[in-house]
Write an enzyme that holds these catalytic residues in place. Structure first.
Site, PDB file in Angstrom:
ATOM      1  N   ARG A 184       0.847  -1.187   0.000  1.00 24.58           N
ATOM      2  CA  ARG A 184       0.000   0.000   0.000  1.00 24.58           C
ATOM      3  C   ARG A 184       0.887   1.243   0.000  1.00 24.58           C
ATOM      4  NH1 ARG A 184      -1.654  -3.790   3.700  1.00 24.58           N
ATOM      5  NH2 ARG A 184      -3.764  -4.621   3.431  1.00 24.58           N
ATOM      6  N   LYS A 189       5.641  15.345  10.108  1.00 30.39           N
ATOM      7  CA  LYS A 189       5.986  14.749  11.404  1.00 30.39           C
ATOM      8  C   LYS A 189       6.477  13.315  11.234  1.00 30.39           C
ATOM      9  CE  LYS A 189       2.927  17.659  14.161  1.00 30.39           C
ATOM     10  NZ  LYS A 189       1.796  17.708  15.104  1.00 30.39           N
ATOM     11  N   HIS A 191      -3.685   3.008  -5.184  1.00 30.30           N
ATOM     12  CA  HIS A 191      -4.057   1.601  -4.975  1.00 30.30           C
ATOM     13  C   HIS A 191      -4.053   0.786  -6.266  1.00 30.30           C
ATOM     14  CE1 HIS A 191      -4.751   0.402  -0.936  1.00 30.30           C
ATOM     15  NE2 HIS A 191      -5.671  -0.475  -1.243  1.00 30.30           N
ATOM     16  N   ARG A 217      -0.981  -1.501  -6.731  1.00 29.55           N
ATOM     17  CA  ARG A 217      -1.053  -2.710  -5.895  1.00 29.55           C
ATOM     18  C   ARG A 217      -1.936  -3.760  -6.570  1.00 29.55           C
ATOM     19  NH1 ARG A 217      -1.138  -4.442  -0.507  1.00 29.55           N
ATOM     20  NH2 ARG A 217      -3.116  -5.163   0.348  1.00 29.55           N
ATOM     21  N   HIS A 272      -2.735  -9.216   2.642  1.00 29.63           N
ATOM     22  CA  HIS A 272      -4.178  -9.131   2.825  1.00 29.63           C
ATOM     23  C   HIS A 272      -4.643 -10.206   3.789  1.00 29.63           C
ATOM     24  CE1 HIS A 272      -6.335  -6.599  -0.455  1.00 29.63           C
ATOM     25  NE2 HIS A 272      -6.551  -6.115   0.733  1.00 29.63           N
ATOM     26  N   TYR A 317      -8.378 -11.691  -8.662  1.00 29.58           N
ATOM     27  CA  TYR A 317      -7.810 -13.006  -8.997  1.00 29.58           C
ATOM     28  C   TYR A 317      -8.839 -13.860  -9.745  1.00 29.58           C
ATOM     29  CZ  TYR A 317      -5.286 -17.407  -8.417  1.00 29.58           C
ATOM     30  OH  TYR A 317      -4.626 -18.589  -8.644  1.00 29.58           O
TER      31      TYR A 317
END
Length: 382
Positions: free
Chosen positions: A209, A242, A326, A329, A352, A363
């Site tokens: 991710r 940060k 995304h 990925r 996952h 898939y």
């Protein structure tokens, strides 16, 4: 009240009462050493005290649903990340707004929850989150003995009928290899988007991710072992500058993955670029992260998404898909599926949990399309 003699010579005193929650008869008991009239009076008093305590505890059934829901939400927020709180807040508010503020939790039956599901006018994804939230609220209520069973578990979501549009949505979740090549080529062609190109290509090979990618630190990179530890994600809610690294999305997201030759090349290049920036930029912010801007700040998701959309608009044939971080990925998932990599191996690489709904959908879609190639292979044989 009745008395039973025990084998050890003692006496067990019993009394029945009706549980106001279940309206069923239940019994309480006390054990004493004697059976004298005085002992029987003592037993009677103790039994009445026990019954009163049981009935008072059962009065929790008068608690209001919204009060218990708010109580659960305050408790649950302590166990999840800020990003998860933000994602669930809308569904929680949706539930609170629907139910009458005065309804008792004991009166929220499976039928009431089913009506909530049937009446809900919202996207499927929000409805699914709301149903999951109701499951958690009532599990909490059962654990704290406000109610005896979870009515939300019996309520059902309508079965989703897959349409052509749904299949198109799955296809739009990943890039074909020619689309990926074109988009990366455009990103690499401009110096100001080269760092973004390296990140995009890395995600398309690694399957991580974006939050995980920008949280990678130099100590996570085991170059000699050709591995990288994906052990966290960047908490964007406190600001990128940060650079607060937090735990990953799920336990399965905490993983170590093998690196391909190209991934190693990408990591080496971006680290070299960072070292160069550090040597020439006085206010370089060294936080130890790998995928950073030329000033050392982790690359921002919004800026990344905007850049790839602009790059896409410059292509001769723009990709007609909703481009975001995304998609890279998901592109790896489809590519590995096309190359007959087992689903379990893909799931382990991308981190996952339980297969992952999107991973499994991509898939299944890709492997179903591959069935047509069987006939081509058999035809060539003849």
């Amino acid at each position: 009240m009745w008395i039973e003699n025990l084998p050890n010579g003692k006496y067990k005193y019993f009394e029945r009462y009706r549980d106001p929650l279940t309206e069923k008869l239940k019994k309480v008991s006390v054990t004493l050493d004697k059976k004298t009239p005085r002992a029987q009076k003592v037993a009677q008093a103790e039994l009445l005290e026990k019954i009163e305590s049981k009935i008072n505890n059962s009065s929790t059934s008068n608690a209001k649903f919204t009060d218990i829901a708010e109580e659960w939400w305050s408790f649950y927020k302590k166990s999840i990340k800020q990003s998860s709180i933000s994602a669930l807040q809308s569904s929680f508010n949706f539930i609170i707004d629907y139910f009458d503020k005065e309804i008792k939790i004991s009166n929220v039956t499976s039928k009431v929850i089913q009506k909530f599901i049937n009446d809900a006018d919202c996207p499927r994804s929000k409805l699914e989150r709301s149903k999951s939230t109701l499951n958690l609220i009532f599990d909490y209520a059962v654990d704290l003995e406000y109610i005896e069973y979870n009515p939300a578990r019996k309520a059902k979501l309508p079965k989703k009928i897959q349409t052509v549009k749904d299949l198109e949505k799955i296809q739009n979740k990943y890039l074909e290899q020619n689309e990926l090549k074109a988009l990366l080529s455009e990103l690499y062609s401009r110096p100001n988007t080269r760092r973004l190109a390296l990140l995009a290509e890395f995600m398309s090979l690694n399957g991580c991710r974006m939050g995980e990618a920008i949280a990678l630190k130099k100590e996570n990179y085991k170059r000699s072992e050709r591995k990288i530890d994906i052990h966290g994600t960047l908490d964007k809610t406190v600001g990128y500058s940060k650079g607060v690294k937090t735990t990953p999305k799920t336990a399965s997201s905490f993983r170590t993955v093998d690196l391909s030759d190209r991934e190693i090349e990408i990591l080496d290049e971006i680290i070299e670029q960072n070292n160069l920036s550090k040597s020439v930029i006085n206010d370089y912010n060294e936080m130890g992260y790998i995928f950073v801007s030329k000033r050392g700040i982790p690359l921002q998701t919004n800026s990344f998404n905007l850049a790839i959309k602009r790059a896409n608009s410059r292509l001769k044939s723009p990709i007609n898909k909703n481009l975001s971080s995304h998609i890279f990925r998901h592109t790896l998932i489809s590519y590995l599926a096309e190359n007959n990599v087992p689903l379990k191996a893909i799931v382990d690489r991308v981190g996952h949990k339980d297969g992952g709904k999107t991973t499994t959908a991509i898939y299944t879609h890709v492997t179903e399309n591959m069935k047509s190639s069987i006939i081509d292979i058999l035809n060539k044989k003849n």
